[in-house]
Design an enzyme around this catalytic site. Structure first.
Site, short mmCIF file in Angstrom:
data_model
loop_
_atom_site.label_atom_id
_atom_site.label_comp_id
_atom_site.label_asym_id
_atom_site.label_seq_id
_atom_site.Cartn_x
_atom_site.Cartn_y
_atom_site.Cartn_z
N CYS A 1 9.44 9.51 -1.36
CA CYS A 1 8.95 10.60 -0.51
C CYS A 1 8.58 11.74 -1.44
O CYS A 1 9.45 12.29 -2.11
CB CYS A 1 10.05 11.02 0.45
SG CYS A 1 9.56 12.43 1.43
N ASN B 1 10.17 4.72 2.52
CA ASN B 1 10.14 3.85 3.69
C ASN B 1 11.44 3.08 3.89
O ASN B 1 12.09 2.68 2.93
CB ASN B 1 9.03 2.81 3.52
CG ASN B 1 7.66 3.44 3.53
OD1 ASN B 1 7.25 4.01 4.51
ND2 ASN B 1 6.96 3.35 2.41
N ARG C 1 0.84 -1.21 0.00
CA ARG C 1 0.00 0.00 0.00
C ARG C 1 0.87 1.26 0.00
O ARG C 1 1.02 1.94 -0.99
CB ARG C 1 -0.93 -0.01 1.23
CG ARG C 1 -2.14 0.94 1.13
CD ARG C 1 -1.85 2.40 1.34
NE ARG C 1 -1.31 2.74 2.65
CZ ARG C 1 -0.92 3.96 2.98
NH1 ARG C 1 -1.00 4.95 2.12
NH2 ARG C 1 -0.41 4.20 4.18
N ASP C 2 1.52 1.54 1.10
CA ASP C 2 2.31 2.76 1.24
C ASP C 2 3.47 2.76 0.25
O ASP C 2 3.86 3.80 -0.27
CB ASP C 2 2.84 2.85 2.68
CG ASP C 2 3.36 4.23 3.02
OD1 ASP C 2 2.97 5.19 2.34
OD2 ASP C 2 4.17 4.35 3.96
N HIS D 1 11.09 6.85 7.61
CA HIS D 1 11.56 6.95 6.22
C HIS D 1 13.06 7.15 6.24
O HIS D 1 13.61 7.68 7.20
CB HIS D 1 10.85 8.10 5.51
CG HIS D 1 9.46 7.76 5.08
ND1 HIS D 1 8.96 8.09 3.85
CD2 HIS D 1 8.46 7.10 5.72
CE1 HIS D 1 7.72 7.65 3.74
NE2 HIS D 1 7.38 7.05 4.87
N HIS E 1 7.30 4.40 12.39
CA HIS E 1 7.23 4.33 10.93
C HIS E 1 8.26 5.34 10.41
O HIS E 1 8.00 6.53 10.40
CB HIS E 1 5.82 4.67 10.47
CG HIS E 1 5.61 4.56 8.99
ND1 HIS E 1 4.55 3.88 8.44
CD2 HIS E 1 6.31 5.04 7.94
CE1 HIS E 1 4.62 3.96 7.12
NE2 HIS E 1 5.69 4.67 6.80
#
Length: 304
Positions: A243, A252, A18-19, A212, A210
């Site tokens: 990003c 990520n 997803r992300d 990055h 979470h």
């Protein structure tokens, strides 16, 4: 340093499907996404963020979410999550059989105004219907606090703002809350401060990190979060997910890199790193780019 204080086991939430994929320019066929989720399920992830029920107008890549959810082979014990920002999205997620609904709120007032033209408080209030419906249907509710460690518009984000958002999300009945470094600017000291602020409002066992890897700090930040007792982390296979605010920046933290770290620390994850490497090589190959550093190193070592 006393390593006994680190958690003995952590939960890794895989967000690549997803992300990770949602910002990809090329359209990825549903069958490729299904295969990716199936490979990740087979690797033993306890939680996979598999879909997003948002308007295809805003996120065209996620238009196949219902098809993906219908096509995957579900592993017993794995929680399959999807983003659902409104009731239309919630109804679609429910119909698709998701186990967990994900909502979000920013810790940065400037980010909230720029992205959705409303205050943080208003943005979280908009999720009340979704939160209540999620609970009513017996599903898990998770929330992400974006820009918790830095904002592309206002720069520094005060820890008081993080604490306030966490309190608001707790009031909606969230089971887990993610503290997200959306633009990847954090360093360990900031992580300590943000996590400690969040822990004043929410049980530590329900908080997740979470991170990055924009500035190459994600693994260091995960270690910092482990030190304060965080035991849930989000990562993306092959480091998928750019990003959008930093040109050429990575997104990520890569799951392979995180698993290699955990293995080295003797922390259990219950996940098969070799199978994750296979999944990373598969999706990176499809996208025509290299996978993660640990993934590439392990693949090269075994002559893949």
């Amino acid at each position: 340093m006393n390593h006994a204080t680190l958690p003995q086991r952590v939960k890794i939430v895989e967000v690549g499907p997803r992300d990770g994929l949602q910002n990809e320019k090329q359209t990825i066929p549903a069958e490729v996404k299904i295969r990716l989720v199936d490979m990740l399920s087979d690797a033993g992830f306890p939680n996979i963020e598999a879909a997003s029920f948002v308007s295809p107008k805003w996120v065209p890549q996620m238009a196949t979410s219902a098809e993906v959810m219908a096509g995957i082979t579900r592993r017993p014990g794995t929680v399959y999550s999807a983003l659902a920002p409104n009731m239309k999205g919630f109804d679609a997620a429910l119909a698709a059989g998701v186990d967990e609904v994900v909502i979000f709120g920013a810790a940065s007032e400037a980010f909230s105004q720029k992205n959705i033209n409303c205050s943080i408080a208003e943005s979280i209030e908009r999720f009340r219907d979704v939160a209540e419906a999620t609970k009513r249907h017996g599903l898990k509710l998770r929330a992400a606090v974006s820009c918790a460690l830095g904002c592309p518009y206002q720069g520094e984000v005060p820890v008081a703002a993080v604490r306030d958002v966490v309190a608001r999300l707790r009031a909606l009945g969230c089971d887990e809350i993610d503290i997200a470094d959306t633009i990847g600017v954090a360093t360990p000291r900031k992580v300590y401060a943000a996590m400690e602020a969040a822990m004043r409002e929410f049980p530590v066992e329900g908080l997740s990190g979470h991170f990055h890897d924009t500035y190459g700090q994600a693994v260091a930040n995960i270690y910092a979060a482990l030190e304060v007792g965080i035991s849930i982390f989000h990562s993306s296979v092959a480091g998928l997910g750019g990003c959008p605010y930093a040109k050429g920046a990575t997104g990520n933290v890569a799951t392979e890199d995180v698993l290699y770290l955990m293995q080295g620390l003797g922390i259990e994850t219950g996940i098969n790193l070799d199978k994750v490497v296979d999944a990373g090589q598969f999706i990176a190959g499809h996208l025509g780019r290299p996978a993660s550093r640990a993934g590439n190193a392990i693949a090269a070592k075994r002559g893949a």
